[in-house]
Scaffold this motif. Sequence first.
Motif, short mmCIF file in Angstrom:
data_model
loop_
_atom_site.label_atom_id
_atom_site.label_comp_id
_atom_site.label_asym_id
_atom_site.label_seq_id
_atom_site.Cartn_x
_atom_site.Cartn_y
_atom_site.Cartn_z
N LEU A 64 0.76 -1.05 0.02
CA LEU A 64 0.00 0.02 0.00
C LEU A 64 0.82 1.31 0.04
N SER A 65 0.55 2.04 -0.69
CA SER A 65 1.22 3.69 -0.80
C SER A 65 0.33 4.52 0.22
N LEU A 66 1.23 5.43 0.71
CA LEU A 66 0.36 6.40 1.65
C LEU A 66 0.74 7.78 1.32
N THR A 67 -0.16 8.78 1.06
CA THR A 67 0.04 9.89 0.68
C THR A 67 -0.78 10.89 1.73
N SER A 68 -0.43 12.26 1.67
CA SER A 68 -0.96 12.87 3.12
C SER A 68 -1.02 14.21 2.56
N PHE A 69 -1.86 14.82 3.36
CA PHE A 69 -1.87 16.49 3.00
C PHE A 69 -0.76 16.81 3.83
N ASP A 70 -0.27 16.16 4.89
CA ASP A 70 0.93 16.76 5.74
C ASP A 70 1.90 15.29 5.97
N LYS B 195 -12.55 5.48 -3.22
CA LYS B 195 -13.57 5.62 -2.23
C LYS B 195 -13.36 6.62 -1.06
N THR B 196 -14.21 7.53 -0.53
CA THR B 196 -13.91 8.33 0.58
C THR B 196 -14.40 8.02 1.81
N PHE B 197 -13.60 8.00 2.92
CA PHE B 197 -14.41 7.57 4.23
C PHE B 197 -13.98 8.83 4.97
N ILE C 131 -9.64 5.81 -0.22
CA ILE C 131 -8.64 4.53 -0.67
C ILE C 131 -8.93 4.22 -2.22
N THR C 132 -8.05 4.16 -2.83
CA THR C 132 -7.72 3.94 -4.26
C THR C 132 -7.40 2.62 -4.74
N ILE C 133 -8.34 1.82 -5.25
CA ILE C 133 -7.97 0.51 -5.93
C ILE C 133 -7.83 0.57 -7.44
N SER D 131 2.12 4.40 -7.10
CA SER D 131 2.24 3.93 -8.17
C SER D 131 0.90 3.66 -8.99
N ALA D 132 0.47 3.54 -10.38
CA ALA D 132 -0.63 3.40 -10.72
C ALA D 132 -1.11 2.06 -10.61
N THR D 133 -0.36 1.09 -10.11
CA THR D 133 -0.68 -0.28 -9.98
C THR D 133 -0.77 -0.77 -8.45
N VAL D 134 -0.52 0.16 -7.69
CA VAL D 134 -0.54 -0.06 -6.14
C VAL D 134 -1.63 0.59 -5.63
N PRO D 135 -2.44 0.04 -4.51
CA PRO D 135 -3.46 0.56 -3.84
C PRO D 135 -3.09 1.83 -2.97
N ASN D 136 -3.79 2.69 -3.10
CA ASN D 136 -3.27 3.85 -2.33
C ASN D 136 -4.13 4.39 -1.17
N LEU D 137 -3.69 4.60 0.06
CA LEU D 137 -4.38 5.32 1.10
C LEU D 137 -4.14 6.90 1.14
N HIS D 138 -4.99 7.84 1.18
CA HIS D 138 -4.48 9.24 1.05
C HIS D 138 -5.27 9.88 2.24
#
Length: 202
Positions: free
Chosen positions: A23-29, A100-102, A92-94, A53-60
């Motif tokens: 999983l990749s992690l991006t953040s506002f901070d 989908k936003t939570f 979370i982006t698959i 990456s375009a092929t890896v799920p992301n948690l933002h």
Amino acid sequence: MTVSACGFHLRGTYMLPDEIAKLSLTSFDQYGQLTRLVKSQFKLHGIEAVPPSATVPNLHLISESSGERTLSLYQNSRAAEYELNYSVRYSITIPNKASKTFSTKVTRTFLDNPLTALAKSVERDMIKDEMRQQASRQILRQMARLTATIEQLDEQELEAKLAEMEDTDAKDLPTTSQQVTTQEVPAQQGSAGTSETQSGTN
């Protein structure tokens, strides 16, 4: 074996789907406290943090916000008890599916004693840190239920494709007038051929 076959693996204290083993992690901070806490949860639950990456799920992590409201007052109208609120919005982006936003929210109460102002200030900061930690755990709990979300996204994608196919088939079908014309053409040719035969005989 049953757990492994259904796409779940036990990581830490949660059953997390295989789709988020990496999983990749991006953040506002990117260097904020919440981001560090979520990264710690990754390590705790055996999730490999990888670059986006375009092929890896992301948690933002989209944003965090905090607030308070007064629950009770002293006789001198000074606030005696507060309700502290802390909330986080994240998505979370698959890959090849959807995003989908939570949101998650943590609420705590805080007693404000004016006679121990310094101690209460320290306690308030500690409570805020605990709320961030709880929010980071709740994010992972939500991700443990991510398989249901993935299946829902798969169903929505399938329904959209079926609807698109139905629209395409409807456009390819001939109209009623086109069907009638196609049926009439041989009849007209046949009549013309008969007239020419009769004319030749005469």
